[in-house]
Design a protein around this motif. Structure first.
Motif, PDB file in Angstrom:
ATOM      1  N   PHE A 168       2.949  -7.932   1.410  1.00  0.00           N
ATOM      2  CA  PHE A 168       2.139  -7.091   2.293  1.00  0.00           C
ATOM      3  C   PHE A 168       2.450  -5.613   2.055  1.00  0.00           C
ATOM      4  O   PHE A 168       1.544  -4.780   1.925  1.00  0.00           O
ATOM      5  N   GLU A 169       3.715  -5.269   1.955  1.00  0.00           N
ATOM      6  CA  GLU A 169       4.088  -3.876   1.688  1.00  0.00           C
ATOM      7  C   GLU A 169       3.568  -3.417   0.340  1.00  0.00           C
ATOM      8  O   GLU A 169       3.095  -2.284   0.196  1.00  0.00           O
ATOM      9  N   ASN A 170       3.654  -4.278  -0.665  1.00  0.00           N
ATOM     10  CA  ASN A 170       3.126  -3.911  -1.979  1.00  0.00           C
ATOM     11  C   ASN A 170       1.627  -3.677  -1.923  1.00  0.00           C
ATOM     12  O   ASN A 170       1.098  -2.786  -2.603  1.00  0.00           O
ATOM     13  N   ALA A 171       0.918  -4.471  -1.131  1.00  0.00           N
ATOM     14  CA  ALA A 171      -0.531  -4.296  -0.982  1.00  0.00           C
ATOM     15  C   ALA A 171      -0.848  -2.961  -0.311  1.00  0.00           C
ATOM     16  O   ALA A 171      -1.805  -2.272  -0.688  1.00  0.00           O
ATOM     17  N   ILE A 172      -0.048  -2.570   0.666  1.00  0.00           N
ATOM     18  CA  ILE A 172      -0.255  -1.275   1.329  1.00  0.00           C
ATOM     19  C   ILE A 172      -0.078  -0.140   0.322  1.00  0.00           C
ATOM     20  O   ILE A 172      -0.888   0.785   0.243  1.00  0.00           O
ATOM     21  N   LYS A 173       0.965  -0.218  -0.483  1.00  0.00           N
ATOM     22  CA  LYS A 173       1.268   0.856  -1.434  1.00  0.00           C
ATOM     23  C   LYS A 173       0.226   0.965  -2.535  1.00  0.00           C
ATOM     24  O   LYS A 173       0.105   2.011  -3.176  1.00  0.00           O
ATOM     25  N   ALA A 174      -0.515  -0.102  -2.755  1.00  0.00           N
ATOM     26  CA  ALA A 174      -1.533  -0.084  -3.804  1.00  0.00           C
ATOM     27  C   ALA A 174      -2.795   0.650  -3.380  1.00  0.00           C
ATOM     28  O   ALA A 174      -3.656   0.947  -4.208  1.00  0.00           O
ATOM     29  N   GLN A 175      -2.903   0.993  -2.089  1.00  0.00           N
ATOM     30  CA  GLN A 175      -4.117   1.652  -1.591  1.00  0.00           C
ATOM     31  C   GLN A 175      -4.047   3.167  -1.787  1.00  0.00           C
ATOM     32  O   GLN A 175      -2.974   3.757  -1.783  1.00  0.00           O
ATOM     33  N   THR A 176      -5.196   3.770  -1.920  1.00  0.00           N
ATOM     34  CA  THR A 176      -5.262   5.232  -2.021  1.00  0.00           C
ATOM     35  C   THR A 176      -5.494   5.874  -0.655  1.00  0.00           C
ATOM     36  O   THR A 176      -5.273   7.067  -0.479  1.00  0.00           O
ATOM     37  N   ASN A 177      -5.988   5.112   0.293  1.00  0.00           N
ATOM     38  CA  ASN A 177      -6.058   5.596   1.673  1.00  0.00           C
ATOM     39  C   ASN A 177      -5.768   4.434   2.603  1.00  0.00           C
ATOM     40  O   ASN A 177      -5.501   3.316   2.155  1.00  0.00           O
ATOM     41  N   TYR A 178      -5.808   4.702   3.886  1.00  0.00           N
ATOM     42  CA  TYR A 178      -5.304   3.734   4.844  1.00  0.00           C
ATOM     43  C   TYR A 178      -6.378   3.292   5.844  1.00  0.00           C
ATOM     44  O   TYR A 178      -6.103   3.065   7.005  1.00  0.00           O
ATOM     45  N   LYS A 179      -7.606   3.139   5.359  1.00  0.00           N
ATOM     46  CA  LYS A 179      -8.703   2.687   6.219  1.00  0.00           C
ATOM     47  C   LYS A 179      -8.729   1.168   6.371  1.00  0.00           C
ATOM     48  O   LYS A 179      -9.382   0.652   7.261  1.00  0.00           O
ATOM     49  N   LEU A 180      -8.065   0.455   5.467  1.00  0.00           N
ATOM     50  CA  LEU A 180      -8.130  -0.997   5.515  1.00  0.00           C
ATOM     51  C   LEU A 180      -7.520  -1.533   6.807  1.00  0.00           C
ATOM     52  O   LEU A 180      -6.549  -0.992   7.329  1.00  0.00           O
ATOM     53  N   LYS A 181      -8.091  -2.624   7.291  1.00  0.00           N
ATOM     54  CA  LYS A 181      -7.595  -3.272   8.494  1.00  0.00           C
ATOM     55  C   LYS A 181      -6.676  -4.433   8.120  1.00  0.00           C
ATOM     56  O   LYS A 181      -6.607  -4.848   6.960  1.00  0.00           O
ATOM     57  N   ILE A 182      -6.004  -4.977   9.133  1.00  0.00           N
ATOM     58  CA  ILE A 182      -5.094  -6.095   8.897  1.00  0.00           C
ATOM     59  C   ILE A 182      -5.834  -7.244   8.225  1.00  0.00           C
ATOM     60  O   ILE A 182      -5.310  -7.900   7.320  1.00  0.00           O
ATOM     61  N   ALA A 183      -7.067  -7.479   8.637  1.00  0.00           N
ATOM     62  CA  ALA A 183      -7.848  -8.574   8.061  1.00  0.00           C
ATOM     63  C   ALA A 183      -8.074  -8.371   6.566  1.00  0.00           C
ATOM     64  O   ALA A 183      -8.124  -9.351   5.804  1.00  0.00           O
ATOM     65  N   ASP A 184      -8.197  -7.117   6.124  1.00  0.00           N
ATOM     66  CA  ASP A 184      -8.391  -6.842   4.702  1.00  0.00           C
ATOM     67  C   ASP A 184      -7.149  -7.219   3.896  1.00  0.00           C
ATOM     68  O   ASP A 184      -7.252  -7.811   2.816  1.00  0.00           O
ATOM     69  N   TYR A 185      -5.987  -6.861   4.428  1.00  0.00           N
ATOM     70  CA  TYR A 185      -4.746  -7.213   3.733  1.00  0.00           C
ATOM     71  C   TYR A 185      -4.533  -8.727   3.748  1.00  0.00           C
ATOM     72  O   TYR A 185      -4.083  -9.313   2.757  1.00  0.00           O
ATOM     73  N   ALA A 186      -4.838  -9.356   4.868  1.00  0.00           N
ATOM     74  CA  ALA A 186      -4.700 -10.810   4.965  1.00  0.00           C
ATOM     75  C   ALA A 186      -5.571 -11.498   3.921  1.00  0.00           C
ATOM     76  O   ALA A 186      -5.143 -12.450   3.260  1.00  0.00           O
ATOM     77  N   SER A 187      -6.788 -10.984   3.746  1.00  0.00           N
ATOM     78  CA  SER A 187      -7.691 -11.556   2.758  1.00  0.00           C
ATOM     79  C   SER A 187      -7.128 -11.406   1.347  1.00  0.00           C
ATOM     80  O   SER A 187      -7.193 -12.338   0.528  1.00  0.00           O
ATOM     81  N   GLN A 188      -6.569 -10.237   1.045  1.00  0.00           N
ATOM     82  CA  GLN A 188      -5.963 -10.017  -0.276  1.00  0.00           C
ATOM     83  C   GLN A 188      -4.844 -11.021  -0.547  1.00  0.00           C
ATOM     84  O   GLN A 188      -4.661 -11.466  -1.685  1.00  0.00           O
ATOM     85  N   LEU A 189      -4.103 -11.356   0.496  1.00  0.00           N
ATOM     86  CA  LEU A 189      -2.950 -12.247   0.349  1.00  0.00           C
ATOM     87  C   LEU A 189      -3.310 -13.713   0.588  1.00  0.00           C
ATOM     88  O   LEU A 189      -2.419 -14.579   0.569  1.00  0.00           O
TER      89      LEU A 189
END
Length: 294
Positions: A198-219
């Motif tokens: 999850f932390e790695n997914a956050i660091k891969a973003q260029t901005n922080y508009k994504l919601k929790i559901a977006d990260y959950a979907s990636q994972l």
């Protein structure tokens, strides 16, 4: 709990008489200062990185929310403001350990903090990867660390460029080990492993508009499961961790670029600069403008 802002403050608390003339770096061999007697320290936090190699130590360690008991050929990591504590119960006859403290600034005044965490994911803010090295990895690690220690200790004025170079080699080697299939990443639970990704997914973003559901979907997880895992591993919500990385990036942009606050706000995904100013002040306790000028 004590939070150590400076490396020498921590050394004094650890009863290490030797001090560093460089505020951004210190290294020592564990056996040189603690001999073979049991010793305990912590819990504590500090505003810099901690990198430790140990072999032949019967030790209980806590970093963040992870407890582990390594014996041989282990590298462990603590990032700024992670909770740490350790208790060395006994030393084997041929034990060997090194501890390194360093600040972002040692690696260059233009270093972007988020880029550092992207390049070296083993220094995630909440996950605590622990590397168990094979014999070849151990040999390489000890060789480089001893060379760095020699440079640091055996010169009246250690060359910071050489120290920085050796430290960079160590970090790059660890990254190489991290990517090697032979390396065992000792996540103590599925929750810790999910938090790491999850932390790695956050660091891969260029901005922080994504919601929790977006990260959950990636994972490939449900939002509820992601939130539960992160809370179990860190005692914090996914939103809290996203905020920490956002603020880390904001501080880097304020310190290391000439971008206006409005442009920085836009880069970070805020629709209005005023919303960014309010968000930053609530998290940091001061405005972006005042932070930049301190």
């Amino acid at each position: 709990m004590t939070i150590y802002k400076e490396i020498n403050e921590l050394l004094t608390a650890m009863d290490i008489s030797e001090k560093s003339d460089n505020p951004n770096f210190f290294m020592y061999r564990i056996e040189d200062h603690f001999g073979d007697k049991p010793i305990a320290f912590g819990p504590y936090k500090h505003d810099f990185f901690e990198l430790t190699f140990g072999s032949g130590h019967d030790v209980d360690i806590q970093i963040g929310n992870t407890d582990f008991k390594p014996i041989d050929d282990v590298i462990s990591f603590a990032s700024p403001f992670q909770l740490s504590s350790w208790k060395v119960n006994a030393f084997k006859k041929d034990s060997l350990g090194y501890m390194i403290f360093f600040k972002y600034e040692l690696l260059g005044e233009h270093l972007n903090k988020i880029e550092f965490h992207r390049r070296y994911p083993f220094f995630n803010l909440h996950s605590t990867p622990v590397f168990f090295l094979n014999s070849n990895q151990r040999e390489a690690t000890v060789s480089i660390m001893q060379s760095l220690l020699n440079e640091f200790q055996n010169n009246t004025s250690p060359n910071e460029i050489i120290i920085r170079s050796y430290l960079t080699i160590i970090l790059e080697k660890i990254k190489e080990f991290y990517n090697a299939k032979s390396t065992l990443n000792a996540f103590t639970s599925r929750a810790e492993e999910i938090t790491f990704h999850f932390e790695n997914a956050i660091k891969a973003q260029t901005n922080y508009k994504l919601k929790i559901a977006d990260y959950a979907s990636q994972l490939h997880l449900s939002s509820a499961y992601l939130s539960e895992a992160v809370k179990t591993a860190t005692q914090r919500t996914p939103h809290n961790i996203i905020q920490e990385y956002l603020i880390l990036q904001a501080k880097s942009l304020l310190n290391q670029t000439n971008k206006t606050i409005a442009i920085i706000a836009e880069d970070l995904g805020f629709d209005e600069a005023s919303n960014f100013v309010k968000y930053f002040k609530k998290a940091v306790g001061t405005t972006p403008h005042k932070y930049r000028n301190t």
